[in-house]
Motif scaffolding. Structure first.
Motif, PDB file in Angstrom:
ATOM      1  N   SER A  14       0.652  -1.246   0.031  1.00  0.00           N
ATOM      2  CA  SER A  14      -0.032  -0.006  -0.041  1.00  0.00           C
ATOM      3  C   SER A  14       0.847   1.306   0.072  1.00  0.00           C
ATOM      4  O   SER A  14       0.723   2.228  -0.914  1.00  0.00           O
ATOM      5  CB  SER A  14      -0.771  -0.045   1.318  1.00  0.00           C
ATOM      6  OG  SER A  14      -1.754  -1.101   1.478  1.00  0.00           O
ATOM      7  N   LYS A  45      -4.069   6.222  -5.313  1.00  0.00           N
ATOM      8  CA  LYS A  45      -4.753   5.642  -4.055  1.00  0.00           C
ATOM      9  C   LYS A  45      -4.542   4.134  -3.960  1.00  0.00           C
ATOM     10  O   LYS A  45      -5.121   3.448  -4.680  1.00  0.00           O
ATOM     11  CB  LYS A  45      -6.170   5.991  -4.209  1.00  0.00           C
ATOM     12  CG  LYS A  45      -7.079   6.118  -3.075  1.00  0.00           C
ATOM     13  CD  LYS A  45      -8.177   6.455  -3.060  1.00  0.00           C
ATOM     14  CE  LYS A  45      -9.114   6.380  -2.181  1.00  0.00           C
ATOM     15  NZ  LYS A  45     -10.578   6.624  -2.139  1.00  0.00           N
ATOM     16  N   PRO A  50      -5.492   0.495  -3.782  1.00  0.00           N
ATOM     17  CA  PRO A  50      -6.559  -0.514  -3.625  1.00  0.00           C
ATOM     18  C   PRO A  50      -6.877  -1.405  -2.466  1.00  0.00           C
ATOM     19  O   PRO A  50      -5.715  -1.492  -1.842  1.00  0.00           O
ATOM     20  CB  PRO A  50      -6.720  -1.080  -5.023  1.00  0.00           C
ATOM     21  CG  PRO A  50      -5.414  -0.832  -5.465  1.00  0.00           C
ATOM     22  CD  PRO A  50      -4.565  -0.062  -4.766  1.00  0.00           C
ATOM     23  N   TRP A  51      -8.031  -1.927  -2.043  1.00  0.00           N
ATOM     24  CA  TRP A  51      -8.054  -2.889  -0.959  1.00  0.00           C
ATOM     25  C   TRP A  51      -7.234  -4.159  -1.171  1.00  0.00           C
ATOM     26  O   TRP A  51      -6.554  -4.608  -0.204  1.00  0.00           O
ATOM     27  CB  TRP A  51      -9.414  -3.299  -0.766  1.00  0.00           C
ATOM     28  CG  TRP A  51      -9.990  -2.126  -0.112  1.00  0.00           C
ATOM     29  CD1 TRP A  51     -10.881  -1.065  -0.617  1.00  0.00           C
ATOM     30  CD2 TRP A  51      -9.899  -1.660   1.285  1.00  0.00           C
ATOM     31  NE1 TRP A  51     -11.216  -0.133   0.331  1.00  0.00           N
ATOM     32  CE2 TRP A  51     -10.669  -0.331   1.438  1.00  0.00           C
ATOM     33  CE3 TRP A  51      -9.252  -2.175   2.550  1.00  0.00           C
ATOM     34  CZ2 TRP A  51     -10.639   0.228   2.631  1.00  0.00           C
ATOM     35  CZ3 TRP A  51      -9.392  -1.353   3.762  1.00  0.00           C
ATOM     36  CH2 TRP A  51     -10.141  -0.075   3.715  1.00  0.00           C
ATOM     37  N   ARG A  52      -7.397  -4.900  -2.414  1.00  0.00           N
ATOM     38  CA  ARG A  52      -6.867  -6.135  -2.562  1.00  0.00           C
ATOM     39  C   ARG A  52      -5.415  -6.130  -2.553  1.00  0.00           C
ATOM     40  O   ARG A  52      -4.908  -5.359  -3.365  1.00  0.00           O
ATOM     41  CB  ARG A  52      -7.608  -6.845  -3.515  1.00  0.00           C
ATOM     42  CG  ARG A  52      -9.028  -7.304  -3.138  1.00  0.00           C
ATOM     43  CD  ARG A  52      -9.864  -7.881  -4.342  1.00  0.00           C
ATOM     44  NE  ARG A  52      -9.127  -9.248  -4.639  1.00  0.00           N
ATOM     45  CZ  ARG A  52      -8.521  -9.545  -5.748  1.00  0.00           C
ATOM     46  NH1 ARG A  52      -8.876  -8.824  -6.820  1.00  0.00           N
ATOM     47  NH2 ARG A  52      -8.296 -10.915  -6.014  1.00  0.00           N
ATOM     48  N   THR A  70      -4.572  -6.792  -6.534  1.00  0.00           N
ATOM     49  CA  THR A  70      -4.749  -5.303  -7.175  1.00  0.00           C
ATOM     50  C   THR A  70      -3.483  -4.467  -6.978  1.00  0.00           C
ATOM     51  O   THR A  70      -3.268  -3.612  -7.978  1.00  0.00           O
ATOM     52  CB  THR A  70      -6.153  -4.783  -6.913  1.00  0.00           C
ATOM     53  OG1 THR A  70      -6.914  -5.691  -6.506  1.00  0.00           O
ATOM     54  CG2 THR A  70      -6.625  -3.735  -7.941  1.00  0.00           C
ATOM     55  N   LYS A 107      -1.288  -2.888  -9.858  1.00  0.00           N
ATOM     56  CA  LYS A 107      -0.887  -1.520  -9.949  1.00  0.00           C
ATOM     57  C   LYS A 107       0.695  -1.071 -10.067  1.00  0.00           C
ATOM     58  O   LYS A 107       0.872  -0.209 -11.013  1.00  0.00           O
ATOM     59  CB  LYS A 107      -1.742  -0.676  -8.920  1.00  0.00           C
ATOM     60  CG  LYS A 107      -1.848   0.468  -8.908  1.00  0.00           C
ATOM     61  CD  LYS A 107      -3.187   1.017  -9.636  1.00  0.00           C
ATOM     62  CE  LYS A 107      -3.098   2.322 -10.033  1.00  0.00           C
ATOM     63  NZ  LYS A 107      -4.266   2.474 -10.967  1.00  0.00           N
TER      64      LYS A 107
END
Lengths: 184, 229
Positions: B71, B80, B82-84, B87, B91
């Protein structure tokens, strides 16, 4: 650029509207009807918006200049490219990794810093300073005015609002300050 | 004190290592390890390099997990997160493929605390990102980090250069003081700096500052050990 261009686009994006009318924008922005109309026509030509329909509002005529103009029209628009529209008002960078970028990188990484830190760590690869004391002073002053850093000691600054790796645009601060001083 | 970044022998070694890992040959690894005692200027050297080369720099926190790390990387890349976790990796991969840049990880020794498998996973994820995106990576840690990394054969194999930040000796401190200070210091003062500062830049800087203040107050041009007693 037509008057109120930024304000109108910001208003469009703020409420994430897909459809809107001319009257709505005039009401929300508080700008002159003619100015809003001109901006929206300009955006239609550039393909950011699409004109869907126009309705004649009452039987009134445009009062200015002769009092005998065409009937007032309330045009409905659809936003075609919201992302491109948002990019239109984002301030353009003068270049990548310039002096301000380097200073912002150091401010973010250090958290607490002095002006000396900024000057020393932005020296070139041979160790010679690349920016003047005035540049560093101006940048810290502008960030302070924008509420991004604060004074935490004698000659020491602290980052209080981290806006991410892309340095904050502080150009408007100067304009705002000037405008405020003029008003006073 | 002059506002100047002094290129010490350690910084030179660091810059050489950066040149070595910033090659374009696919198939040759691009990880460098920097180790040394506290206060030798590792982070400063990395900051100086990062500011000039648009690198991404991340300081590792104690008990940092894989998701937290990913993160933070996404955030540092300007998105920003993402949650998973999947992902997040996608990214990072997408961004680093399009716009490759050097990734600097400071205080990497937090990953080796307690030999926790969760933190080892985070380190392995970094290795995987390096393999996928082929972007240069720099791991900075305290003394003994190289020995700890040796146990992780996958990462150890990919380290092409290890930079050891060494303590400054008399000649280094002499040239350092000569470059940074406006005053002249006698050999005995420099000897005192080396002994009191234990060859580390941070305490030496403090000593130089104190000596300069004294010289300014007493209007001296040359400072000797007697003045500082």
């Amino acid at each position: 650029m037509t008057r109120g261009f930024k304000k109108i686009i910001t208003e469009l994006l703020k409420q994430e509207r897909k459809f809107f009318t001319l009257n709505q924008i005039v009401k929300d922005t508080g700008l002159k009807r003619e100015d809003v109309r001109d901006v929206l026509i300009e955006l239609c030509i550039d393909d950011y918006l699409k004109r869907i329909r126009k309705t004649i509002v009452g039987k009134g005529f445009e009062p200015f200049p002769t009092g005998k103009g065409p009937a007032l029209q309330n045009v409905t628009y659809r936003v075609r490219k919201p992302k491109a529209l948002a990019e239109k008002i984002i301030p353009k960078y003068r270049g990548e990794n310039n002096a301000a970028d380097r200073m912002w990188f150091i401010i973010r990484k250090k958290g607490k810093f002095t002006r000396r830190d900024l000057r020393v760590l932005t020296c070139d690869m041979k160790g010679q300073p690349t920016m003047s004391k005035e540049t560093v002073r101006w940048y810290t002053k502008m960030l302070h005015r924008a509420g991004i850093i604060c004074v935490s000691g004698r000659g020491e600054w602290t980052l209080i609002k981290d806006v991410g790796p892309r340095r904050p645009y502080i150009g408007d601060q100067v304009k705002r300050q000037k405008a405020e001083s003029r008003r006073q | 004190m002059k506002e100047k970044f002094v290129i010490t022998k350690n910084v030179k070694k660091f810059q050489m290592a950066m040149q070595h890992i910033n090659h374009k040959t696919i198939g040759i690894e691009r990880i460098a390890l920097v180790e040394g005692l506290v206060g030798l200027g590792k982070t400063e050297a990395a900051l100086h390099y990062g500011a000039h080369n648009g690198a991404m720099m991340l300081s590792i926190w104690p008990r940092m997990t894989q998701h937290w790390l990913l993160s933070d990387i996404v955030r540092e890349l300007g998105f920003k997160p993402p949650w998973r976790t999947g992902t997040l990796i996608e990214k990072i991969q997408e961004e680093l493929m399009q716009r490759p840049r050097t990734l600097i990880f400071d205080e990497i020794d937090h990953f080796f605390r307690d030999r926790d498998p969760k933190r080892m996973d985070a380190l392995e994820t970094l290795r995987k990102i390096h393999d996928l995106c082929h972007c240069p990576m720099i791991f900075i840690g305290e003394n003994g980090i190289a020995n700890k990394v040796k146990d992780l054969s996958r990462i150890n194999d990919r380290i092409v250069e290890t930079v050891y930040f060494e303590k400054l000796e008399f000649d280094d401190v002499k040239s350092f003081v000569g470059e940074i200070s406006d005053y002249k210091f006698e050999a005995d003062v420099i000897d005192k700096f080396v002994k009191d500062g234990n060859g580390r830049i941070r305490p030496i800087m403090n000593l130089i500052n104190a000596a300069e203040n004294y010289a300014q107050a007493h209007q001296l041009k040359t400072v000797t050990a007697k003045d500082l007693k």
